[in-house]
Design a protein around this motif. Sequence first.
Motif, mmCIF file in Angstrom:
data_model
loop_
_atom_site.group_PDB
_atom_site.id
_atom_site.type_symbol
_atom_site.label_atom_id
_atom_site.label_comp_id
_atom_site.label_asym_id
_atom_site.label_seq_id
_atom_site.Cartn_x
_atom_site.Cartn_y
_atom_site.Cartn_z
ATOM 1 N N ILE A 29 12.217 -17.027 9.186
ATOM 2 C CA ILE A 29 12.737 -15.506 8.315
ATOM 3 C C ILE A 29 10.899 -15.966 7.859
ATOM 4 C CG2 ILE A 29 13.931 -15.000 6.804
ATOM 5 C CD1 ILE A 29 16.514 -16.547 6.590
ATOM 6 N N ALA A 30 10.745 -17.254 7.321
ATOM 7 C CA ALA A 30 9.318 -16.252 6.511
ATOM 8 C C ALA A 30 8.110 -15.383 8.185
ATOM 9 C CB ALA A 30 8.743 -17.339 5.976
ATOM 10 N N PHE A 33 9.765 -12.097 8.853
ATOM 11 C CA PHE A 33 9.384 -10.661 7.646
ATOM 12 C C PHE A 33 7.983 -10.733 7.210
ATOM 13 C CE2 PHE A 33 13.813 -11.013 6.863
ATOM 14 C CZ PHE A 33 13.906 -9.455 7.572
ATOM 15 N N THR A 34 7.281 -12.009 7.292
ATOM 16 C CA THR A 34 5.537 -11.965 7.501
ATOM 17 C C THR A 34 5.003 -10.863 8.859
ATOM 18 O OG1 THR A 34 5.543 -14.114 7.059
ATOM 19 C CG2 THR A 34 2.999 -12.629 7.392
ATOM 20 N N LEU A 36 6.895 -9.082 10.393
ATOM 21 C CA LEU A 36 6.940 -7.123 9.984
ATOM 22 C C LEU A 36 6.468 -6.648 8.519
ATOM 23 C CD1 LEU A 36 9.551 -5.116 10.129
ATOM 24 C CD2 LEU A 36 10.569 -6.337 7.955
ATOM 25 N N GLY A 37 6.085 -7.127 8.012
ATOM 26 C CA GLY A 37 4.597 -6.863 6.951
ATOM 27 C C GLY A 37 3.454 -6.884 7.439
ATOM 28 N N ILE A 38 3.041 -7.383 8.452
ATOM 29 C CA ILE A 38 1.920 -6.731 9.044
ATOM 30 C C ILE A 38 2.083 -5.459 9.693
ATOM 31 C CG2 ILE A 38 0.442 -7.363 10.874
ATOM 32 C CD1 ILE A 38 0.682 -10.371 9.906
ATOM 33 N N LEU A 40 4.255 -2.969 9.705
ATOM 34 C CA LEU A 40 4.474 -1.862 8.857
ATOM 35 C C LEU A 40 3.603 -1.533 7.365
ATOM 36 C CD1 LEU A 40 7.794 -3.087 6.539
ATOM 37 C CD2 LEU A 40 7.534 -0.943 8.010
ATOM 38 N N ALA A 41 2.315 -2.622 7.727
ATOM 39 C CA ALA A 41 1.082 -1.925 6.546
ATOM 40 C C ALA A 41 0.100 -2.070 7.534
ATOM 41 C CB ALA A 41 -0.009 -3.738 6.334
ATOM 42 N N LYS A 42 0.246 -2.407 9.199
ATOM 43 C CA LYS A 42 -0.327 -1.036 9.527
ATOM 44 C C LYS A 42 -0.195 0.223 10.077
ATOM 45 C CE LYS A 42 -3.257 -4.835 12.396
ATOM 46 N NZ LYS A 42 -3.988 -5.882 13.712
ATOM 47 N N THR A 45 0.153 2.597 6.492
ATOM 48 C CA THR A 45 -1.035 2.785 6.002
ATOM 49 C C THR A 45 -2.109 3.509 6.612
ATOM 50 O OG1 THR A 45 -2.317 0.826 6.884
ATOM 51 C CG2 THR A 45 -1.143 0.614 4.547
ATOM 52 N N LYS A 48 -7.975 5.211 4.879
ATOM 53 C CA LYS A 48 -8.945 5.750 4.014
ATOM 54 C C LYS A 48 -10.580 5.174 3.580
ATOM 55 C CE LYS A 48 -5.305 8.154 2.084
ATOM 56 N NZ LYS A 48 -4.788 9.023 0.800
ATOM 57 N N THR A 49 -11.284 6.043 3.655
ATOM 58 C CA THR A 49 -12.287 6.421 3.738
ATOM 59 C C THR A 49 -13.417 6.147 2.559
ATOM 60 O OG1 THR A 49 -12.835 6.221 5.632
ATOM 61 C CG2 THR A 49 -14.914 6.149 5.191
ATOM 62 N N LEU A 50 -14.333 6.258 2.092
ATOM 63 C CA LEU A 50 -14.649 6.504 0.669
ATOM 64 C C LEU A 50 -15.862 7.369 1.588
ATOM 65 C CD1 LEU A 50 -15.016 6.327 -2.209
ATOM 66 C CD2 LEU A 50 -16.257 4.899 -2.214
ATOM 67 N N GLU A 82 -9.025 8.222 7.605
ATOM 68 C CA GLU A 82 -9.907 8.951 8.601
ATOM 69 C C GLU A 82 -9.352 8.788 9.398
ATOM 70 O OE1 GLU A 82 -11.166 4.827 9.838
ATOM 71 O OE2 GLU A 82 -11.803 4.033 7.852
#
Lengths: 159, 159
Positions: A29-30, A33-34, A36-38, A40-42, A45, A48-50, A82
């Motif tokens: 499970i861990a 979902f890890t 899945l988290g990666i 989701l993040a990709k 997100t 953004k660039t400064l 970006e």
Amino acid sequence: MAILLLILKWLEWKYVIISNRLEIYIGAIALIFTLLGIWLAKKLTKPKTLVIEKEVVKEVEVLKEIDVVREIEVIKEVYINENASTEINKAEIEKLGLSNREMEVLQLMSTGLSNQEIADKLFLSLPTIKTHTGNIFIKLDVKRRTQAVEKAKRLNIIT
Amino acid sequence: MAILLLILKWLEWKYVIISNRLEIYIGAIALIFTLLGIWLAKKLTKPKTLVIEKEVVKEVEVLKEIDVVREIEVIKEVYINENASTEINKAEIEKLGLSNREMEVLQLMSTGLSNQEIADKLFLSLPTIKTHTGNIFIKLDVKRRTQAVEKAKRLNIIT
DNA sequence: TGCAAAATCAGACTAAAGTATGAAGGTTTA
DNA sequence: TAAACCTTCATACTTTAGTCTGATTTTGCA
């Protein structure tokens, strides 16, 4: 999500069978979902660039034969998307005042076509293309087609 | 990681107490590791590089019979993702048989310079640059400089 | 050392690009 | 409707690009 729920159910069933291997179950499970988290993040997100913009504005105004010099320094810190850099900058096109036809010619020009070839492709005469290219150069403030293409790509107004 | 293992142990203990609420347990783990995944994804994203761009713009505006000269210097500090595709393909240059001088001319050509301007920059005569450009066109199998630049950029042999 | 490739330059030519001006028809908008 | 703009085309012209031939000098390498 549906697939993940199915996997969970399957793992739950497996848990009943091998009840003494809780760690494996938890680990699975861990891991899932890890990942899945990666994922989701990709996916979610927006990278953004400064951007730090320093703008030094010098104004020289001639009033009654007297030079009036003004210096203004503006510093901006802006976070920009970006992804936007890969998209065509329609605001820039608008700002430069490039018409649809001109953009069409510019796009073909960037592929390395000659004026005659562009004319043939758009079913127009050579003088028409020359008029368009001339106007493009004025609006982009360049002298040659190579410069026009370079600048247009730099400004992301063509692909 | 150590903290996460502790949390897991705690959850395992909690499971013994409330054995009938497996779903909550799974949900908690799922949530934690989803967040872990998001955190990992953010941490492990590609390193960014600082790029400094300078642009000088001169504007002359005529307002009420008065010339207003504006010099605008825009300095941009941009953080961009390092990208493998931006590397110059030396193997391709070798394959095409482009010499050092030819690459130099090609690079300058891509910035939109005329043959005369390239000649001035390299302290060479116009005929020499014409010879080079001609050879570049043959080696790149193109007919015009715009095509040469387009192809060179596509093949990543120039920036 | 000698050879091949690279680099340099020249002259003469054709092709293409770019400039300038004018004009006419179409569309949009105040 | 008039003004502004877009689009189209034309003519005439200058400039730049590109081609071809031939030549000399430099340079890297066997």
